[in-house]
Design a protein around this motif. Sequence first.
Motif, PDB file in Angstrom:
ATOM      1  N   MET A 141     -21.248  59.565  37.853  1.00 28.62           N
ATOM      2  CA  MET A 141     -21.036  59.503  39.292  1.00 28.62           C
ATOM      3  C   MET A 141     -19.559  59.539  39.625  1.00 28.62           C
ATOM      4  O   MET A 141     -19.154  60.142  40.627  1.00 28.62           O
ATOM      5  CB  MET A 141     -21.691  58.245  39.862  1.00 28.62           C
ATOM      6  CG  MET A 141     -23.202  58.319  39.990  1.00 28.62           C
ATOM      7  SD  MET A 141     -23.812  59.670  41.050  1.00 28.62           S
ATOM      8  CE  MET A 141     -23.128  59.200  42.649  1.00 28.62           C
ATOM      9  N   ILE A 173     -25.766  58.319  50.100  1.00 28.38           N
ATOM     10  CA  ILE A 173     -24.818  58.376  48.981  1.00 28.38           C
ATOM     11  C   ILE A 173     -23.555  59.125  49.389  1.00 28.38           C
ATOM     12  O   ILE A 173     -22.431  58.683  49.109  1.00 28.38           O
ATOM     13  CB  ILE A 173     -25.489  59.046  47.760  1.00 28.38           C
ATOM     14  CG1 ILE A 173     -26.593  58.143  47.208  1.00 28.38           C
ATOM     15  CG2 ILE A 173     -24.461  59.369  46.676  1.00 28.38           C
ATOM     16  CD1 ILE A 173     -27.473  58.811  46.159  1.00 28.38           C
ATOM     17  N   ALA A 224     -27.497  59.003  37.739  1.00 25.44           N
ATOM     18  CA  ALA A 224     -27.791  57.629  38.174  1.00 25.44           C
ATOM     19  C   ALA A 224     -29.183  57.578  38.775  1.00 25.44           C
ATOM     20  O   ALA A 224     -29.707  58.583  39.272  1.00 25.44           O
ATOM     21  CB  ALA A 224     -26.759  57.156  39.200  1.00 25.44           C
ATOM     22  N   THR A 226     -31.606  55.377  41.678  1.00 21.49           N
ATOM     23  CA  THR A 226     -31.285  54.776  42.974  1.00 21.49           C
ATOM     24  C   THR A 226     -31.843  53.370  43.172  1.00 21.49           C
ATOM     25  O   THR A 226     -31.780  52.833  44.274  1.00 21.49           O
ATOM     26  CB  THR A 226     -31.803  55.678  44.113  1.00 21.49           C
ATOM     27  OG1 THR A 226     -33.238  55.785  44.012  1.00 21.49           O
ATOM     28  CG2 THR A 226     -31.188  57.058  44.037  1.00 21.49           C
ATOM     29  N   LEU A 240     -27.288  53.107  40.537  1.00 17.54           N
ATOM     30  CA  LEU A 240     -26.149  53.268  41.442  1.00 17.54           C
ATOM     31  C   LEU A 240     -25.482  51.926  41.743  1.00 17.54           C
ATOM     32  O   LEU A 240     -24.294  51.882  42.061  1.00 17.54           O
ATOM     33  CB  LEU A 240     -26.591  53.946  42.737  1.00 17.54           C
ATOM     34  CG  LEU A 240     -26.650  55.476  42.673  1.00 17.54           C
ATOM     35  CD1 LEU A 240     -27.347  56.037  43.890  1.00 17.54           C
ATOM     36  CD2 LEU A 240     -25.254  56.069  42.551  1.00 17.54           C
ATOM     37  N   TYR A 245     -22.225  51.375  44.202  1.00 20.54           N
ATOM     38  CA  TYR A 245     -23.061  51.316  45.400  1.00 20.54           C
ATOM     39  C   TYR A 245     -24.076  50.177  45.225  1.00 20.54           C
ATOM     40  O   TYR A 245     -25.276  50.411  45.149  1.00 20.54           O
ATOM     41  CB  TYR A 245     -23.766  52.650  45.602  1.00 20.54           C
ATOM     42  CG  TYR A 245     -24.289  52.907  47.003  1.00 20.54           C
ATOM     43  CD1 TYR A 245     -24.327  51.902  47.977  1.00 20.54           C
ATOM     44  CD2 TYR A 245     -24.740  54.176  47.364  1.00 20.54           C
ATOM     45  CE1 TYR A 245     -24.804  52.148  49.246  1.00 20.54           C
ATOM     46  CE2 TYR A 245     -25.225  54.438  48.643  1.00 20.54           C
ATOM     47  CZ  TYR A 245     -25.253  53.412  49.581  1.00 20.54           C
ATOM     48  OH  TYR A 245     -25.733  53.662  50.841  1.00 20.54           O
TER      49      TYR A 245
END
Length: 325
Positions: A141, A173, A224, A226, A240, A245
């Motif tokens: 990412m 995102i 990644a 979620t 994530l 995140y």
Amino acid sequence: MLTKRTLLLGGLAGGLLALGLPAHAQGRYPDRPIKLIIPFSAGGQFDIVARMLAQFASTELQQPVVVENVAGSGGNIGAARVANAAPDGYTLLVLGGNHAIAKSLYAKPGYDVTKDFSPISMVSITPHVVLVNAAMPIHSMAELVAYAKKNPGKLNYATPGMGTSMHLTFEMIKAHYGVDITHIPYRGGANALTDLSGGQVNLGIIGIAPAQEFLNAGRIRALAVTSKGRSRALPNVPALSEVGYPELNAGSWLGIAGQRQMPAEIVARWHGVVRAFQDSPANRQRMEEMGFRIEPTTAEQFQKFIASEVEAYGKIVRDNKITAD
């Protein structure tokens, strides 16, 4: 002694009595094949789970449960077909997050997900996975964000369709990391994966299960998932939440529903079938290996969940000014 007139009157009375009986009381349910509508193309995550359930239900109900893929308009075409079918338990819908989104995304989706269905049960939930074509010089990412910022507007990403939960998740995102990446909607996850693996698009966000074949072949890479934590199906792929995140926890849920006026006893019958499917150790193991988490609910719990999803996704659509045009 019975007269001809007596027999005629008796037959008329019997016919009127039969006409007064509810349709579902005149025979055992089910007494013919049942159609299960999947509102997306074959090969996607909805398709995988629905076909497993249909095979199991065919044995439980002792009638064929026939799967039909009715793709288009982010799942709206298939959902509208079921909403407008006879409420007799012979046409059911694989219901998902896209249908909760449609209430805010489309002016006229063709149905109201909170009013036009009898929710039966949730079946499963799975996180999305962010993917990249294997030829791209992106392996994490962090590298994706760096590349996108150096090349604003040059990257694109595939989803199973406009307004799907994958689409909205990737838009979140993008906003979070501050990158400009163009959305390319497809008609179903299988079509998106085919073009992603072939290099026609750079990135994608799809369910874990349909992506695994392409991942195993080395044609795409996973960056990644979620969910808050890692998936058992992709243990080496970070969530994530681990890569900048932490508040994101998104995924695709799947359930079964009939029409608004479907008889309560048929809802209960199907709820029992779904629960038996979920309780099967073999089904549970296979689902978990593909990245799906079993989610048992009552019909009432599922109905409340749908309403909460309508509210949550509606806010995302409004905040990001997403339209279905």
